[in-house]
Design a protein around this motif. Structure first.
Motif, PDB file in Angstrom:
ATOM      1  N   ALA A   5       0.755  -1.307  -0.068  1.00 20.87           N
ATOM      2  CA  ALA A   5      -0.184   0.136  -0.070  1.00 20.87           C
ATOM      3  C   ALA A   5       0.930   1.213   0.503  1.00 20.87           C
ATOM      4  N   LEU A   8       2.640   1.889  -3.415  1.00 21.55           N
ATOM      5  CA  LEU A   8       1.524   2.189  -4.615  1.00 21.55           C
ATOM      6  C   LEU A   8       1.032   3.440  -3.971  1.00 21.55           C
ATOM      7  N   ARG A   9       0.899   4.650  -2.996  1.00 26.10           N
ATOM      8  CA  ARG A   9       1.173   5.340  -2.576  1.00 26.10           C
ATOM      9  C   ARG A   9       2.135   6.405  -3.293  1.00 26.10           C
ATOM     10  N   TRP A  90      -6.016   1.923  -1.392  1.00 25.12           N
ATOM     11  CA  TRP A  90      -4.354   1.662  -1.700  1.00 25.12           C
ATOM     12  C   TRP A  90      -4.274  -0.404  -0.851  1.00 25.12           C
ATOM     13  N   GLU A 101      -2.865  -4.583 -11.839  1.00 25.99           N
ATOM     14  CA  GLU A 101      -3.451  -4.457 -10.351  1.00 25.99           C
ATOM     15  C   GLU A 101      -5.304  -5.156 -10.491  1.00 25.99           C
ATOM     16  N   GLU A 129      -8.622   8.421  -5.253  1.00 29.67           N
ATOM     17  CA  GLU A 129      -7.462   8.655  -5.424  1.00 29.67           C
ATOM     18  C   GLU A 129      -7.072   7.868  -6.746  1.00 29.67           C
ATOM     19  N   TYR A 133      -3.922   7.284 -11.599  1.00 31.51           N
ATOM     20  CA  TYR A 133      -2.923   6.919 -11.061  1.00 31.51           C
ATOM     21  C   TYR A 133      -3.006   5.689 -12.212  1.00 31.51           C
TER      22      TYR A 133
END
Length: 289
Positions: A5, A8-9, A90, A101, A129, A133
């Motif tokens: 997570a 990914l952030r 995430w 993903e 979010e 991405y």
């Protein structure tokens, strides 16, 4: 999972691929079960990713979610944990073959229609979010027109309807298009005919739906492509490996590859509007409230 997570952030913040992504949202649905919708979604996503696009698959098939099974992955967390505020967006993103993903939905989507105003806002905030991405978020919905499926069809930028040449599948594919249209919703539909024995059969099936939609609904329903009937597909399912990975040279894999190419280079390649994720969420929230 916490390390994944955080990674990914960090990836989102750093934008390491050096280009701004204009996220596009696609819903994949079908009029009935058993037409290979989820298998199409998974392998279509992999084919797009092979072309350099970043894709996230959102498994929105309530009760029958199986994107994870098709890849042999057992997610510990799903949308349910997000809605309960136990995990962030995430934390529930997992990786399958070729680092594709995905987010497992499962029973979580049942809770979407029972969210409080505060919970709806949190859900929207979290999904937003993902804007920028990935290039594509693909929602694999349940078969038929449930209340939950309708929300995704109406809110997405476009909807791919998967059918087969079987008469019942053709009838049900048209029925879902008709039902959505009769409710006053304007949706960009595209057809994919799966399990065709020859291109003529695929064209005949697509033309049949398109002609009826034009005559009775005044809708133009373009055909995105056809996927050949192929014994390799069932073999790959048993192996829990996507067929484009297990049998890349098979007829079905070549079909998906051509279809993905047409999607990218053809009319379907029109860029998503700026703020597509926010527009999706805005429509979704209106339907939920």
């Amino acid at each position: 999972m916490n390390d994944q997570a955080q990674s990914l952030r960090n990836l989102v913040k750093s934008q390491t691929d050096s280009r701004e992504r204009n996220t596009r949202i696609i819903t994949v649905t079908s009029g009935k079960g058993g037409v290979g919708k989820s298998n199409f979604t998974l392998n279509f996503a992999l084919s797009l990713q092979k072309r350099g696009y970043k894709v996230l698959v959102f498994d929105a098939d309530i009760g029958l979610a199986n994107i994870d099974l098709l890849m042999g992955v057992s997610p510990k967390y799903s949308l349910y944990h997000l809605l309960k505020r136990e995990k962030s967006i995430w934390d529930i993103i997992y990786k399958g073959y070729h680092d594709l993903e995905f987010i497992a939905g499962g029973s979580g989507f049942n809770d979407l229609i029972r969210l409080t105003e505060e919970e709806i806002d949190y859900f929207a905030e979290q999904v937003n979010e993902l804007s920028g991405y990935v290039d594509f978020i693909i929602f694999d919905t349940g078969a038929g027109l449930s209340k939950e499926t309708l929300k995704f069809i109406v809110a997405a930028s476009e909807t791919i309807v998967v059918t087969t040449p079987e008469p019942t599948a053709i009838t049900d594919a048209y029925a879902i298009i008709k039902m959505v249209t009769s409710m006053g919703h304007v949706v960009r539909f595209r057809l994919v005919v799966n399990r065709v024995t020859e291109s003529g059969e695929g064209k005949y099936t697509a033309d049949k739906i398109s002609l009826v939609a034009k005559q009775f609904l005044n809708l133009d329903i373009p055909t995105l492509g056809f996927v050949e009937d192929d014994a390799s597909v069932s073999k790959a399912v048993k192996k829990q490996i996507p067929f484009t990975v297990a049998f890349p040279a098979s007829p079905a894999s070549r079909s998906i590859d051509r279809l993905a190419g047409q999607f990218i280079t053809g009319e379907a390649a029109a860029e998503a509007p700026n703020g597509a994720v926010k527009q999706f969420l805005s429509k979704m929230m209106r339907l939920l409230k």
